[in-house]
Design a protein around this motif. Structure first.
Motif, PDB file in Angstrom:
ATOM      1  N   MET A 168      37.379  13.707-124.408  1.00 60.05           N
ATOM      2  CA  MET A 168      37.409  13.962-125.855  1.00 60.05           C
ATOM      3  C   MET A 168      37.976  12.762-126.594  1.00 60.05           C
ATOM      4  SD  MET A 168      38.566  17.948-126.089  1.00 60.05           S
ATOM      5  CE  MET A 168      38.692  17.932-127.860  1.00 60.05           C
ATOM      6  N   HIS A 180      35.317  10.114-126.682  1.00 55.93           N
ATOM      7  CA  HIS A 180      34.212  10.507-127.550  1.00 55.93           C
ATOM      8  C   HIS A 180      34.569  10.310-129.029  1.00 55.93           C
ATOM      9  CE1 HIS A 180      30.834  12.732-129.136  1.00 55.93           C
ATOM     10  NE2 HIS A 180      31.670  13.508-129.807  1.00 55.93           N
ATOM     11  N   TYR A 181      35.712  10.829-129.442  1.00 56.90           N
ATOM     12  CA  TYR A 181      36.101  10.696-130.849  1.00 56.90           C
ATOM     13  C   TYR A 181      36.599   9.288-131.182  1.00 56.90           C
ATOM     14  CZ  TYR A 181      35.561  15.664-131.554  1.00 56.90           C
ATOM     15  OH  TYR A 181      35.043  16.917-131.656  1.00 56.90           O
ATOM     16  N   GLY A 182      37.051   8.550-130.199  1.00 62.00           N
ATOM     17  CA  GLY A 182      37.504   7.188-130.447  1.00 62.00           C
ATOM     18  C   GLY A 182      36.372   6.216-130.701  1.00 62.00           C
ATOM     19  N   LYS A 202      33.732   6.877-132.534  1.00 58.99           N
ATOM     20  CA  LYS A 202      33.110   7.103-133.833  1.00 58.99           C
ATOM     21  C   LYS A 202      33.678   6.138-134.870  1.00 58.99           C
ATOM     22  CE  LYS A 202      31.881  11.880-133.282  1.00 58.99           C
ATOM     23  NZ  LYS A 202      31.922  13.219-133.865  1.00 58.99           N
ATOM     24  N   SER A 229      38.992  12.684-138.536  1.00 54.39           N
ATOM     25  CA  SER A 229      38.806  12.187-137.176  1.00 54.39           C
ATOM     26  C   SER A 229      40.026  11.376-136.716  1.00 54.39           C
ATOM     27  CB  SER A 229      37.534  11.348-137.069  1.00 54.39           C
ATOM     28  OG  SER A 229      37.634  10.191-137.873  1.00 54.39           O
ATOM     29  N   LEU A 263      42.603  13.894-135.701  1.00 55.82           N
ATOM     30  CA  LEU A 263      42.212  14.445-134.414  1.00 55.82           C
ATOM     31  C   LEU A 263      42.511  13.459-133.294  1.00 55.82           C
ATOM     32  CD1 LEU A 263      40.830  16.771-132.898  1.00 55.82           C
ATOM     33  CD2 LEU A 263      38.672  15.588-133.278  1.00 55.82           C
ATOM     34  N   MET A 264      42.249  12.183-133.543  1.00 55.55           N
ATOM     35  CA  MET A 264      42.546  11.156-132.540  1.00 55.55           C
ATOM     36  C   MET A 264      44.035  11.090-132.238  1.00 55.55           C
ATOM     37  SD  MET A 264      40.158   9.432-131.131  1.00 55.55           S
ATOM     38  CE  MET A 264      41.104   8.015-130.641  1.00 55.55           C
TER      39      MET A 264
END
Length: 99
Positions: free
Chosen positions: A28, A31-33, A35, A47, A50-51
């Protein structure tokens, strides 16, 4: 001894579970890093929040999991025992029963 063995197993299992949770947190995080983030906005994007949460969860899982797993292997239940010095006096650093 039964209580010490039970604590040892609990430490090991909780540590292993926290280390196993890295299988979820790391993908995860990657994946989010990956973006892109809009740099023109002064406020933080969701985001990025979330990171930060994922990074904190990954770090906490790794440190706590590794610590508990290692403590479980070395736990023998003798933490509260005092030792008798050669002159017959008891140690005062740890309180507990007499060896």
């Amino acid at each position: 001894m039964r209580k010490a063995r039970m604590k040892q197993r609990v430490y090991r299992r909780v540590g292993a579970l926290l280390l196993w949770s890295l299988v979820v947190w790391l993908p995860m995080l990657f994946h989010y890093g990956a973006k892109p983030v809009d740099e023109g906005k002064p406020e933080q994007s969701p985001s990025m929040l979330l990171m930060g949460g994922l990074l904190a969860a990954t770090f906490a899982s790794f440190v706590a999991g590794l610590t508990l797993f290692q403590l479980g292997g070395g736990y023998d239940g003798l933490r509260k025992l005092r030792w008798v010095r050669p002159d017959g006096s008891l140690s005062v650093l740890v309180k507990g029963h007499r060896i």
